[in-house]
Design a protein around this motif. Structure first.
Motif, PDB file in Angstrom:
ATOM      1  N   VAL A  84       1.209  -1.088  -0.112  1.00 56.83           N
ATOM      2  CA  VAL A  84       0.003  -0.082   0.358  1.00 56.83           C
ATOM      3  C   VAL A  84       0.874   1.407  -0.159  1.00 56.83           C
ATOM      4  O   VAL A  84       2.064   1.072   0.822  1.00 56.83           O
ATOM      5  CB  VAL A  84      -1.043   0.229   1.399  1.00 56.83           C
ATOM      6  N   VAL A 130      -4.627   1.412  -2.108  1.00 57.08           N
ATOM      7  CA  VAL A 130      -4.232  -0.024  -2.450  1.00 57.08           C
ATOM      8  C   VAL A 130      -3.412  -0.305  -3.439  1.00 57.08           C
ATOM      9  O   VAL A 130      -3.210   0.713  -4.197  1.00 57.08           O
ATOM     10  CB  VAL A 130      -5.294  -0.244  -2.109  1.00 57.08           C
ATOM     11  N   THR A 134      -8.899  -4.214  -2.428  1.00 57.63           N
ATOM     12  CA  THR A 134      -9.761  -2.909  -2.106  1.00 57.63           C
ATOM     13  C   THR A 134     -11.380  -2.673  -1.993  1.00 57.63           C
ATOM     14  O   THR A 134     -11.803  -2.282  -1.002  1.00 57.63           O
ATOM     15  CB  THR A 134      -9.133  -2.407  -3.776  1.00 57.63           C
TER      16      THR A 134
END
Length: 339
Positions: A243, A296, A303
């Protein structure tokens, strides 16, 4: 020869204990002539001790500052104080000095007389530190034993307890101890599995005898701290993700610990976090609890779990269905106006 060596040690101890000595005082303490003191001072200089001499009636001898640290002589009380301090630093995971403390403690405990070891053990056993303790405390004697094996390149045998409580016997070639604020890890070559492994020190129970000696292998990574961090925070988990944290790396490092994930810089406003968890659902909570805005990168499935978490939070706050859910309902009933 033995008498001369003993006198040199006594002279060195006197110089370390007092700021400055006159030649006459040293001669009186040692029971020798001032000429013998001068010869002994010259011998100490040959051994690398920077002994300064000031001429005149007000002059004397003083142990100066050298380019390298020579061996120090400690009396009993000083040795106990240093050992207790080193144990405290090692056991509390003090940032930046934990591993160094263990190495120094290993050297000191190797030469401590039994009576002083008992004093050190008693002080540690009956002292309660009023500070944050590591999550998984490990016995300092275990750390010392592991450090000795690393230093001496000696095979190490121990029982290892995994996260489920199962115990296995291991024979390893220990390489380095790596410490974080909360835990200690041993990086070692597992002989039976023919691969590098990382072991939590608090789960290790040494089972001597150890040995034989071995020729050290090249390290599994140049940056062992990053290697261990990636292992305990990412590689060990079934679900892994990357991320983008919307925070400079220096600030993110104040939030993300070595056991939480591995950080990589992107620019002066953001950084990458590579992390893992038992499942993607748990991974979402793990990242959310960091309290940092994020995006993400991978995997794409994460997600959807973030979207589900958002909808649950929205319903928990009594805000009704999410905007996306309303749009989906409108399309399903034919009420959407479209564009």
């Amino acid at each position: 020869m033995l008498e001369t060596s003993a006198r040199l040690l006594r002279l060195l101890s006197l110089l370390q204990a007092h700021r400055e000595w006159s030649g006459a005082d040293l001669a009186d303490r040692l029971g020798v002539t001032p000429r013998t003191v001068r010869r002994d001072v010259d011998r100490l200089r040959e051994l690398g001790y920077p002994v300064n001499a000031s001429p005149g009636t007000g002059g004397g001898y003083q142990l100066g500052v050298g380019a390298q640290l020579p061996p120090l002589l400690l009396d009993d009380e000083e040795a106990v104080a240093v050992a207790v301090g080193l144990r405290a630093a090692a056991g509390q995971g003090v940032e930046g000095i934990g591993e160094t403390s263990v190495r120094a403690l290993a050297k000191l405990e190797q030469v401590l007389p039994y009576r002083l070891r008992r004093q050190v053990g008693a002080l540690n056993a009956f002292t309660v530190p009023m500070m944050r303790s590591p999550r998984s405390p490990v016995d300092a004697s275990v750390l010392v034993e592991l450090a000795h094996a690393c230093r001496d390149s000696e095979r190490l045998r121990f029982e290892y307890r995994d996260h489920a409580g199962a115990t296995t016997r291991r024979t390893v070639e220990p390489h380095r101890l790596v410490c974080t604020e909360h835990r200690w890890y041993l990086v070692a070559w597992d002989v039976d599995r023919a691969d590098w492994r990382t072991f939590r020190a608090d789960r290790i129970t040494p089972r001597p005898p150890h040995g034989p000696r071995f020729s050290p292998r090249p390290a599994p990574a140049e940056d062992l701290a990053a290697y261990v961090s990636a292992g305990v925070s990412t590689r060990t988990y079934a679900a892994q993700a990357t991320v983008r944290l919307k925070l400079p790396m220096a600030e993110a490092a104040q939030v993300v610990g070595p056991s939480d994930g591995v950080l990589e810089p992107i620019d002066d406003r953001s950084c990458l976090l590579r992390t893992g968890a038992a499942s993607l659902e748990v991974l979402v909570i793990h990242v959310l609890l960091m309290g940092v805005d994020f995006e993400v990168i991978e995997p794409a499935e994460l997600t959807e779990y973030v979207r589900q978490a958002r909808d649950r939070f929205s319903r928990a706050l009594g805000d009704g269905p999410s905007i996306d859910a309303e749009a989906d309902r409108a399309v399903a009933t034919g009420d959407g106006s479209g564009t």
